[in-house]
Write a protein that holds these residues in place. Structure first.
Motif, PDB file in Angstrom:
ATOM      1  N   SER A 533      -8.119 -43.850   5.895  1.00 61.60           N
ATOM      2  CA  SER A 533      -7.622 -44.937   5.044  1.00 61.60           C
ATOM      3  C   SER A 533      -6.318 -45.508   5.566  1.00 61.60           C
ATOM      4  O   SER A 533      -5.974 -46.655   5.290  1.00 61.60           O
ATOM      5  N   GLU A 534      -5.583 -44.714   6.341  1.00 53.18           N
ATOM      6  CA  GLU A 534      -4.315 -45.173   6.910  1.00 53.18           C
ATOM      7  C   GLU A 534      -4.499 -45.762   8.311  1.00 53.18           C
ATOM      8  O   GLU A 534      -3.523 -46.026   9.006  1.00 53.18           O
ATOM      9  N   GLY A 535      -5.751 -45.959   8.709  1.00 53.93           N
ATOM     10  CA  GLY A 535      -6.014 -46.589   9.996  1.00 53.93           C
ATOM     11  C   GLY A 535      -5.818 -45.672  11.183  1.00 53.93           C
ATOM     12  O   GLY A 535      -5.447 -46.137  12.267  1.00 53.93           O
ATOM     13  N   ASN A 536      -6.078 -44.387  10.994  1.00 54.94           N
ATOM     14  CA  ASN A 536      -5.933 -43.419  12.083  1.00 54.94           C
ATOM     15  C   ASN A 536      -7.277 -42.730  12.315  1.00 54.94           C
ATOM     16  O   ASN A 536      -7.466 -41.564  11.953  1.00 54.94           O
ATOM     17  N   PRO A 537      -8.247 -43.435  12.896  1.00 53.24           N
ATOM     18  CA  PRO A 537      -9.596 -42.868  13.041  1.00 53.24           C
ATOM     19  C   PRO A 537      -9.649 -41.634  13.932  1.00 53.24           C
ATOM     20  O   PRO A 537     -10.489 -40.749  13.721  1.00 53.24           O
ATOM     21  N   ASP A 538      -8.771 -41.556  14.937  1.00 48.91           N
ATOM     22  CA  ASP A 538      -8.792 -40.379  15.817  1.00 48.91           C
ATOM     23  C   ASP A 538      -8.426 -39.116  15.042  1.00 48.91           C
ATOM     24  O   ASP A 538      -9.054 -38.066  15.210  1.00 48.91           O
ATOM     25  N   GLU A 539      -7.412 -39.200  14.200  1.00 49.85           N
ATOM     26  CA  GLU A 539      -7.018 -38.050  13.371  1.00 49.85           C
ATOM     27  C   GLU A 539      -8.114 -37.734  12.356  1.00 49.85           C
ATOM     28  O   GLU A 539      -8.412 -36.556  12.092  1.00 49.85           O
ATOM     29  N   ALA A 540      -8.703 -38.769  11.790  1.00 43.55           N
ATOM     30  CA  ALA A 540      -9.797 -38.551  10.842  1.00 43.55           C
ATOM     31  C   ALA A 540     -10.951 -37.828  11.530  1.00 43.55           C
ATOM     32  O   ALA A 540     -11.541 -36.896  10.981  1.00 43.55           O
ATOM     33  N   ARG A 541     -11.249 -38.240  12.744  1.00 35.81           N
ATOM     34  CA  ARG A 541     -12.340 -37.615  13.502  1.00 35.81           C
ATOM     35  C   ARG A 541     -12.020 -36.147  13.783  1.00 35.81           C
ATOM     36  O   ARG A 541     -12.897 -35.279  13.666  1.00 35.81           O
ATOM     37  N   ARG A 542     -10.763 -35.857  14.145  1.00 36.70           N
ATOM     38  CA  ARG A 542     -10.356 -34.475  14.443  1.00 36.70           C
ATOM     39  C   ARG A 542     -10.526 -33.574  13.226  1.00 36.70           C
ATOM     40  O   ARG A 542     -10.985 -32.435  13.334  1.00 36.70           O
ATOM     41  N   LEU A 543     -10.164 -34.081  12.045  1.00 34.22           N
ATOM     42  CA  LEU A 543     -10.215 -33.272  10.825  1.00 34.22           C
ATOM     43  C   LEU A 543     -11.631 -33.148  10.268  1.00 34.22           C
ATOM     44  O   LEU A 543     -12.018 -32.097   9.749  1.00 34.22           O
ATOM     45  N   LEU A 544     -12.396 -34.213  10.368  1.00 38.97           N
ATOM     46  CA  LEU A 544     -13.723 -34.206   9.750  1.00 38.97           C
ATOM     47  C   LEU A 544     -14.767 -33.487  10.593  1.00 38.97           C
ATOM     48  O   LEU A 544     -15.732 -32.937  10.052  1.00 38.97           O
ATOM     49  N   THR A 545     -14.587 -33.472  11.904  1.00 33.34           N
ATOM     50  CA  THR A 545     -15.616 -32.889  12.772  1.00 33.34           C
ATOM     51  C   THR A 545     -15.888 -31.419  12.466  1.00 33.34           C
ATOM     52  O   THR A 545     -17.064 -31.039  12.287  1.00 33.34           O
TER      53      THR A 545
END
Length: 889
Positions: A533-545
């Motif tokens: 939601s904060e526009g940080n898809p790389d961090e989102a990908r790291r946490l969700l994977t």
């Protein structure tokens, strides 16, 4: 002398303790007050010395209280054994003629190991007409029955006054007798939701089994047995305060509800209640990241920033047929007046007509609010504010004393905190827990515990919670971190989520960070969505994977959304498919849409159709759109109508747009108006419908009607702090344009300014145009730079032209080049003209790019440039352009 053969109602009358309180004590559901214990024992054993038992903990005196309880417990054990042998089961004086006999219950005996609070531990469930106890049903305790009242009146429940909603509700239940179904009653606190629902069940399915689960996990256990029941009578699943079943460590899953409604034999009727604002909050869907001024998600932006329980909750709520229980209507008051001749409690309640509804007056709401508004007890009020705020922030209903003591000072000013003595919390707790009527439990705050003599925490009156205007947006910013610090991990997670919804992402991050670092998948999931939601898809990908790889379908779905947004279609397809195969309905829909877009149309349609079979309105809407793209117009319209009739706002709006294009303006307006008037619909969708109605009026020449609708959309509150209703912002901009066209400069500036503050780059640009027209180029440039920074092409063009007029060629070139990078043919033409004398090759390059976009001026200059070279090939190319033929290049 002892009393033998008494019913609980007999004992209630002799001891002056309400039946509900007595039943709670005897069945181990409530610790009760010390005065209740002594009155019960005095009635049963008049010659026995009274033993005082403390029924609530007093803040810092907890250790001493527990010591006194332990000593008293030993004495009471023998008395309770004898007492429960002498008391017969409830004689049914709870509004019905009889109740099924129950064996005596030892109130001091622990529940069987593994039995959740409120569960029956394997006993056969009662029938609907056998379970009529107010407390177990969740009906508010009523004001006391005065002395001398008719013995035929129930102590627990006043006479029922028929409601306007009864007819439709009972008709729905009648239809569900054969198919099963789900009804949800919406209404503010103490509006009669629970009583109305139970009376309808008594009228329609009195012989059905009545299941009262304690939480979502209990429902899951019940669902496992329903399909193998084999009995002839159906079951009612009673989910009072439905939102409590959708939260916690094991929320009720949408798949379980779907299974109960479609696979259970015999059928199951689910009955839930909920406050309207809670319903709207759970159903609300905000715009996706990167949304433009018009609130439309760009292609690939499929991730909705919500945590698992919220998505699951929306899916559960979508399966329910809603019934709104509004304030009492004239016909209902007339029926109440007739009942008042028999029931003095209703006569008392009628005195408050005009200020309170009948259920509110019967629940003691006037007295509760009078105590709140008139008391000179700042510490008690601060404690109550802390309890209500905790509830609104997502804490469990039962709030520990330690939490209240930590948070309450946030609602006191500096002088009050300095003046507090050592006993401030104990005194505040005693005041808040004091009943407003003698021998009742109607209080602003009530102790709650799972075991006899132990208080686990306190619950604020939902009446007070409904009265106080506390929501995510009104909780003071400084209170959020205090609540996070005072909460246990489970409560901290929910508070963090609501803090993020309220616009405090840093608080949410602090609430989840420690748990996430320890590998907690729920916290990692929440932080992953926050990063997205904060526009940080790389961090989102790291946490969700890692969460997705552990087998969590919603993490798979949201990881797929992140990958989709990054253009990784293969990765998105993989995770959408895994989530869909695990039963995630939204993933089925997204997978189908993606496959269809990639050309795998048949498989794409099959996945969306599979999602439709689960009954989800979003899937129906998506299926309708895909069918329409396939040219199956009639089938597409069928599914769109199905979703619209199930109160799905996006389907209603899409259907309205199609009807309007077909020339059926009246039907289009009707569907949009239904969305506007449905207060249970998210304000995001209501604002969008209002804007669409305004645009219809504008196109038909009704500018006054357009203005009215747009103003309503503009003034609709946003769905969360720091956010906006996208259609509301578009309406502000439209109002500015309308006023500007009518030469009302001040009104235009006011609306453009509001829209600009809400994030509209179009409005910022318009303010620049107005400033330029008024002869203020400096202010105009300031507005255009703001808009250009957000990617507004016209603002870049204006800045380029302004720089050209000022002779600043480098700045002019820079702005036109930025606009050209955004695909502006006008900017490409302007660059060609800039380079026409100094760099013919560059000029030809830019003229060619603009000409290929069909810009007439660029075509003219390109032909001129080609003809001037003297080259035969260029001359041929010039003739082609002049003839309007495509280039051979």
């Amino acid at each position: 002398m002892t009393k033998r053969g008494w019913s609980q109602s007999d004992l209630a009358r002799e001891s002056n303790v309400p039946v509900s309180t007595l039943s709670g004590i005897l069945n181990g559901r409530s610790a009760g007050h010390s005065s209740n214990f002594t009155m019960i024992l005095d009635a049963l054993f008049p010659d026995t010395t009274k033993v005082a038992v403390v029924g609530r903990l007093q803040g810092k005196q907890e250790a001493e209280v527990r010591k006194r309880q332990s000593a008293a417990r030993q004495t009471l054990t023998g008395l309770w054994d004898e007492a429960t042998r002498r008391i017969s089961p409830d004689d049914g004086r709870s509004g019905r003629s009889s109740a099924r006999p129950r064996p005596p219950v030892d109130p001091l005996a622990p529940r069987p190991e593994g039995t959740p609070p409120g569960a029956r531990g394997g006993s056969v469930p009662p029938r609907v007409d056998q379970l009529t106890r107010r407390a177990l049903l969740g009906i508010h305790e009523a004001i006391p029955l005065p002395a001398g009242a008719s013995a035929d009146l129930a102590v627990d429940l006043p006479l029922y006054v028929a409601r306007e909603a009864d007819t439709q509700l009972r008709a729905a239940l009648t239809g569900f007798r054969t198919t099963g179904g789900f009804v949800l009653l919406l209404g503010d606190p103490a509006t009669g939701k629970t009583r109305t629902a139970h009376e309808a069940l008594l009228a329609v399915v009195p012989d059905w089994k009545f299941e009262v689960p304690a939480d979502g996990a209990s429902v899951e256990a019940l669902a496992a047995g329903c399909s193998a029941d084999g009995g002839s009578a159906g079951s009612v699943l009673w989910l009072d305060e439905l939102q409590n079943f959708l939260a916690g460590p094991a929320p009720l899953a949408a798949a379980t509800v779907r299974s109960l409604l479609t696979e259970a034999a015999p059928p199951v009727i689910i009955v839930g209640t909920m406050w309207p604002d809670v319903y709207e909050r759970l159903r609300a869907v905000g715009p996706g990241p990167g949304s433009g001024d018009r609130g439309v998600d760009p292609d690939g932006s499929l991730l909705e920033e919500i945590r698992a329980s919220s998505r699951n909750a929306r899916e559960v709520l979508a399966m329910a047929q809603r019934f709104n229980l509004a304030a009492f209507r004239p016909a209902e008051w007339e029926r109440a007046a007739a009942a008042a001749a028999t029931d003095p409690r209703i006569a008392h309640a009628l005195r408050h007509k005009g200020d309170f509804s009948l259920p509110q007056a019967l629940a003691g709401v006037p007295e509760l609010l009078h105590r709140w508004t008139t008391a000179d007890q700042p510490y008690g009020k601060a404690l109550l504010m802390a309890a209500v705020t905790a509830r609104r922030a997502g804490h469990r209903l039962t709030v520990p004393a330690s939490f209240l003591e930590a948070v309450a000072p946030s609602f006191l000013n500096g002088r009050q905190r300095a003046a507090a003595d050592a006993a401030w919390f104990d005194d505040a707790l005693a005041w808040a827990c004091e009943p407003v009527f003698p021998h009742t439990e109607i209080a602003l705050l009530s102790p709650y515990g799972q075991a006899m003599g132990r208080v686990d925490g306190y619950r604020a009156s939902d009446v007070l919670a409904g009265h106080l205007d506390i929501n995510w947006g009104t909780i003071p910013p400084e209170v959020w971190p205090v609540m996070v610090a005072a909460a246990d991990p489970e409560a901290r997670r929910q508070i963090g989520f609501n803090a993020e919804q309220a616009g405090y992402p840093d608080v949410a991050r602090a609430a989840w960070q420690d748990e996430a670092e320890q590998g907690n998948p729920n916290a990692m999931f929440d932080l992953g969505l926050l990063a997205s939601s904060e526009g940080n898809p790389d961090e989102a990908r790291r946490l969700l994977t890692p969460v997705a790889e552990s087998g969590y379908p919603l993490a798979m779905y949201n990881l797929a959304g992140v990958l989709h947004g990054q253009g990784d279609f293969d990765g998105a397809r993989h995770w959408y498919r895994r989530a869909a195969e695990a039963g995630e309905v939204f993933a089925m829909t997204r997978l189908g849409e993606l496959l269809h877009a990639l050309g795998e149309r048949e498989e794409g349609l099959a996945w969306v159709r599979r999602a439709v079979e689960y009954g989800g309105q979003p899937a129906m809407t998506s299926y309708a759109q895909l069918l329409h793209a396939e040219g199956q117009v009639a089938a597409a319209r069928h599914w769109l109508v199905q979703a619209a009739e199930r109160q799905y706002a996006p389907a209603r709006q899409l259907l309205a747009a199609q009807l309007y294009e077909d020339g059926d303006v009246a039907s289009a307006r009707r569907w949009l108006t239904m969305t506007v008037e449905d207060t249970a619909t998210s304000n995001v969708h209501r604002a969008s419908a209002m804007h669409a109605l305004g645009e219809m009026c504008r196109q038909q020449g009704d500018l006054g009607g357009a203005r009215d609708w747009w103003e309503r959309a503009a003034d609709l509150p946003p769905y969360r702090r720091g956010k906006v209703n996208p259609a509301g912002v578009v309406s502000m901009y439209a109002l500015g344009l309308l006023a500007h066209q009518q030469q009302d400069v001040s009104t235009a500036r006011r609306w453009f300014s509001r829209a600009a503050e809400a994030g509209s780059t179009d409005a910022v640009y318009a303010l620049g145009v107005m400033a330029d027209a008024e002869g203020d180029p400096v202010a105009a440039a300031g507005f255009w730079r703001r808009a250009a920074k957000s990617g507004h092409v016209d603002a870049m063009l204006r800045l380029g032209r302004q720089a050209n007029l000022q002779g600043d060629v480098p700045a002019c070139t820079q702005w036109f080049a930025k606009a050209a990078e955004k695909g502006s043919g006008a900017a490409e033409t302007a660059l060609g003209m800039l380079f026409s004398e100094t760099d013919p090759a560059a000029a030809r390059h830019w003229f060619t790019r603009a000409a290929e976009r069909g810009i007439p001026q660029a075509i003219h200059f390109l032909i001129k440039a080609l003809e001037q070279t003297g080259d035969a090939a260029d001359a041929k190319e010039a003739r082609r352009w002049r003839a309007g033929l495509p280039s051979e290049a």
